[in-house]
Write a protein that holds these residues in place. Structure first.
Motif, PDB file in Angstrom:
ATOM      1  N   VAL A  49      80.210  65.669  45.508  1.00 22.83           N
ATOM      2  CA  VAL A  49      79.565  66.486  44.492  1.00 22.83           C
ATOM      3  C   VAL A  49      79.128  67.770  45.171  1.00 22.83           C
ATOM      4  O   VAL A  49      78.609  67.745  46.295  1.00 22.83           O
ATOM      5  CB  VAL A  49      78.345  65.760  43.880  1.00 22.83           C
ATOM      6  N   ALA A  50      79.349  68.908  44.529  1.00 17.03           N
ATOM      7  CA  ALA A  50      79.022  70.196  45.131  1.00 17.03           C
ATOM      8  C   ALA A  50      77.560  70.239  45.557  1.00 17.03           C
ATOM      9  O   ALA A  50      76.681  69.743  44.844  1.00 17.03           O
ATOM     10  CB  ALA A  50      79.318  71.323  44.142  1.00 17.03           C
ATOM     11  N   PRO A  51      77.282  70.807  46.720  1.00 10.37           N
ATOM     12  CA  PRO A  51      75.894  70.901  47.175  1.00 10.37           C
ATOM     13  C   PRO A  51      75.074  71.817  46.272  1.00 10.37           C
ATOM     14  O   PRO A  51      75.612  72.737  45.659  1.00 10.37           O
ATOM     15  CB  PRO A  51      76.033  71.479  48.587  1.00 10.37           C
ATOM     16  N   TYR A  52      73.787  71.561  46.177  1.00 12.19           N
ATOM     17  CA  TYR A  52      72.910  72.445  45.418  1.00 12.19           C
ATOM     18  C   TYR A  52      71.494  72.367  45.981  1.00 12.19           C
ATOM     19  O   TYR A  52      71.103  71.374  46.602  1.00 12.19           O
ATOM     20  CB  TYR A  52      72.917  72.105  43.926  1.00 12.19           C
ATOM     21  N   GLU A 236      72.715  69.879  36.342  1.00 12.03           N
ATOM     22  CA  GLU A 236      73.306  70.597  37.471  1.00 12.03           C
ATOM     23  C   GLU A 236      74.776  70.254  37.653  1.00 12.03           C
ATOM     24  O   GLU A 236      75.622  71.140  37.775  1.00 12.03           O
ATOM     25  CB  GLU A 236      72.539  70.262  38.758  1.00 12.03           C
ATOM     26  N   GLU A 237      75.090  68.961  37.657  1.00  9.80           N
ATOM     27  CA  GLU A 237      76.437  68.535  38.033  1.00  9.80           C
ATOM     28  C   GLU A 237      77.482  68.857  36.975  1.00  9.80           C
ATOM     29  O   GLU A 237      78.660  69.038  37.295  1.00  9.80           O
ATOM     30  CB  GLU A 237      76.417  67.044  38.365  1.00  9.80           C
ATOM     31  N   LEU A 298      64.318  65.717  40.448  1.00 10.29           N
ATOM     32  CA  LEU A 298      63.184  66.616  40.249  1.00 10.29           C
ATOM     33  C   LEU A 298      63.567  68.059  40.545  1.00 10.29           C
ATOM     34  O   LEU A 298      63.166  68.980  39.828  1.00 10.29           O
ATOM     35  CB  LEU A 298      62.016  66.184  41.139  1.00 10.29           C
ATOM     36  N   TRP A 299      64.369  68.269  41.606  1.00 12.38           N
ATOM     37  CA  TRP A 299      64.808  69.625  41.926  1.00 12.38           C
ATOM     38  C   TRP A 299      65.634  70.198  40.778  1.00 12.38           C
ATOM     39  O   TRP A 299      65.447  71.350  40.366  1.00 12.38           O
ATOM     40  CB  TRP A 299      65.639  69.654  43.214  1.00 12.38           C
ATOM     41  N   VAL A 300      66.556  69.383  40.241  1.00 10.83           N
ATOM     42  CA  VAL A 300      67.396  69.829  39.130  1.00 10.83           C
ATOM     43  C   VAL A 300      66.530  70.205  37.928  1.00 10.83           C
ATOM     44  O   VAL A 300      66.745  71.243  37.287  1.00 10.83           O
ATOM     45  CB  VAL A 300      68.401  68.725  38.741  1.00 10.83           C
ATOM     46  N   MET A 301      65.554  69.378  37.625  1.00 13.19           N
ATOM     47  CA  MET A 301      64.681  69.636  36.481  1.00 13.19           C
ATOM     48  C   MET A 301      63.907  70.940  36.654  1.00 13.19           C
ATOM     49  O   MET A 301      63.885  71.794  35.757  1.00 13.19           O
ATOM     50  CB  MET A 301      63.711  68.476  36.294  1.00 13.19           C
TER      51      MET A 301
END
Length: 359
Positions: A49-52, A236-237, A298-301
């Motif tokens: 999965v691509a880094p973020y 995100e994904e 949590l980071w995505v949110m």
């Protein structure tokens, strides 16, 4: 190399797992330490999965948790059990993975029971039903204190499968293209969902829509759907943060418990010390490391809020109590009616909810 061979290439997993001192015990050393057992497995989640954000390549996605688990397995067995992982669908469709494991086509799989709920209805309970647990700790307690772990193992054994939970501590909710300050906002809306989550949407007056997961972005953008039920990492994904107006994260319909399923014949042939590691230690490794995925969620949110203006909804305690009661009265009886095992499991779930003052 041919395309056929390329898509079947296996992934050897290795990663560093963060855990407590008890989990970092020395590897087991036995007279059989030179005998290496090789298993073939298929994951239901992509390995890449691509880094973020602060997460590098190999640290994102649900497969990252499996890497940690495999690294611990290697340490505890002195490298005597090696698993080579194929990508989703490389050997069999993910909806057939339970049969593939039971028949020994593969020895192990990492995924979710909801993929084959039509054949094993107890999987709707395994993944958290609707409002079974308020957090991952309650799920863990239900499995190990209330006996759900042994009940699920008994159910899967009927299919020649040895089952283990794989905790992720995911944030699951309703992604929306509309304001959703309360449950009434769902009425009349079309939400992409599947399995038991569809019953949740119908309970709130919405319409479950079945479209491929990869089509959700365009479906939302074009108005084919008004939202979706999924883990918040999808923002995100799948880049849903670009189109979503918000997400309801409380109450979470469930915590989307994942699983490891192992061919029972292969498990029974393992050396006793490795069986004991899998039985007594391995179920706790994913729980110990599940904070990693929780923090990613949590980071995505927060990123969706800050960078894209998504609104995060937490329904009131009164609304949560009201719709929890609705679920118990309308959805739970349907789940219990699917099998004798389901009925016994629902009794356990309701007892735990009563013990916590939720019923």
């Amino acid at each position: 190399m041919s395309n056929r061979m390329s898509r079947r290439q296996f992934l050897k997993t290795s990663a560093v797992v963060a855990g407590g001192a008890a989990l970092m015990a020395s590897p087991v050393k036995t007279a059989h330490s030179q005998s290496v057992i090789k298993w073939r497995g298929q994951t239901c989640f992509p390995s890449t999965v691509a880094p973020y954000g602060p997460y590098k390549q190999g640290q994102t996605g649900l497969f990252a948790g499996l890497k940690q688990w495999c690294d611990m397995l290697s340490k505890r067995t002195n490298g005597r059990l090696v698993i080579e992982w194929a990508e989703p669908g490389a050997i069999v469709p993910i909806t057939e993975i339970d049969k593939a494991v039971g028949q020994g086509v593969v020895q192990i799989s990492y995924g979710m029971g909801s993929y084959f709920a039509g054949r094993i209805p107890e999987t709707d309970i395994e993944t958290g039903g609707i409002f079974f647990w308020e957090d991952e700790a309650q799920c863990y307690e239900c499995l190990h204190k209330y006996g759900l772990y042994k009940m699920l193992q008994k159910t899967y054994a009927k299919h020649n499968i040895y089952w283990q939970p794989f905790h992720t501590n995911a944030i699951v909710g309703v992604g929306t293209m509309f304001p959703a300050p309360n449950p009434e906002a769902i009425k009349g809306k079309k939400l992409r969902t599947s399995g038991i989550w569809g019953e949740y949407v119908k309970m709130l007056g919405g319409t479950p829509v079945a479209i491929p997961w990869g089509d959700v972005y365009m479906g939302a953008k074009l108005g084919t759907i008004d939202g979706w039920v999924a883990g918040i990492a999808a923002l995100e994904e799948l880049k849903l943060k670009e189109v979503a107006k918000g997400a309801v994260i409380s109450p979470a319909p469930n915590n989307a418990l994942c699983q490891l399923i192992i061919n029972k014949t292969a498990y029974d042939k393992l050396p006793k010390d490795i069986q004991e590691i899998l039985q007594n230690e391995a179920p706790h490794w994913a729980y110990a490391a599940s904070s990693h995925w929780r923090n990613q969620c949590l980071w995505v949110m927060h990123n969706a809020q800050k960078e894209y203006g998504a609104k995060i909804y937490r329904w009131s305690a009164e609304d949560t109590d009201r719709i929890t009661k609705m679920a118990v009265e309308t959805i739970y009886p349907k789940m219990a009616a699917k099998s004798a095992d389901c009925a016994e499991m629902i009794k356990v779930i309701k007892q735990q909810m009563k013990d916590y003052g939720r019923l």
